[in-house]
Write a protein that holds these residues in place. Structure first.
Motif, PDB file in Angstrom:
ATOM      1  N   UNK A 135      13.670   9.310  22.961  1.00 35.73           N
ATOM      2  CA  UNK A 135      13.212   7.924  23.020  1.00 35.73           C
ATOM      3  C   UNK A 135      12.508   7.534  21.727  1.00 35.73           C
ATOM      4  N   UNK A 136      11.701   8.416  21.179  1.00 33.94           N
ATOM      5  CA  UNK A 136      11.004   8.147  19.928  1.00 33.94           C
ATOM      6  C   UNK A 136      11.983   8.022  18.774  1.00 33.94           C
ATOM      7  N   UNK A 137      13.025   8.832  18.747  1.00 33.76           N
ATOM      8  CA  UNK A 137      14.011   8.733  17.673  1.00 33.76           C
ATOM      9  C   UNK A 137      14.767   7.414  17.752  1.00 33.76           C
ATOM     10  N   UNK A 138      15.106   6.962  18.961  1.00 39.93           N
ATOM     11  CA  UNK A 138      15.750   5.659  19.102  1.00 39.93           C
ATOM     12  C   UNK A 138      14.807   4.537  18.659  1.00 39.93           C
ATOM     13  N   UNK A 139      13.538   4.664  18.963  1.00 40.54           N
ATOM     14  CA  UNK A 139      12.557   3.664  18.546  1.00 40.54           C
ATOM     15  C   UNK A 139      12.472   3.593  17.023  1.00 40.54           C
ATOM     16  N   UNK A 140      12.445   4.740  16.354  1.00 43.40           N
ATOM     17  CA  UNK A 140      12.429   4.768  14.888  1.00 43.40           C
ATOM     18  C   UNK A 140      13.713   4.185  14.312  1.00 43.40           C
ATOM     19  N   UNK A 141      14.844   4.501  14.907  1.00 43.10           N
ATOM     20  CA  UNK A 141      16.125   3.986  14.429  1.00 43.10           C
ATOM     21  C   UNK A 141      16.188   2.467  14.555  1.00 43.10           C
ATOM     22  N   UNK A 142      15.791   1.937  15.686  1.00 44.01           N
ATOM     23  CA  UNK A 142      15.799   0.489  15.882  1.00 44.01           C
ATOM     24  C   UNK A 142      14.803  -0.173  14.940  1.00 44.01           C
TER      25      UNK A 142
END
Length: 76
Positions: A27-34
């Motif tokens: 979830x944190x990696x998706x947040x950083x990507x977005x």
């Protein structure tokens, strides 16, 4: 049966904790990507806006007030 459950309970909790940790990392990696994509989009829009519509240079404001041209106030 109770003895078996008492032995296996810590493994279940560790497994649940590992799954929750992995889910949090994903979830944190998706947040950083977005966030990176939104930042890149804003950078491109600002760059294009500054290229095609350059900001107006503000005129220098006239200084108002009085100028005291004296050194009488300074201690010797």
């Amino acid at each position: 049966m109770q003895k078996l459950l008492n032995r296996l309970a810590p493994f279940f909790f560790i497994g649940i904790a590992l799954v929750a940790f992995a889910f949090g990392i994903i979830l944190l990696s998706y947040l950083f990507l977005i966030g990176a994509l939104v930042g890149l989009l804003l950078f491109i829009v600002t760059s294009l806006r500054n290229r095609f519509f350059p900001p107006k240079k503000p005129a220098k404001p006239k200084r108002q007030g009085r100028i005291i041209d004296s050194d009488d106030w300074r201690k010797l």
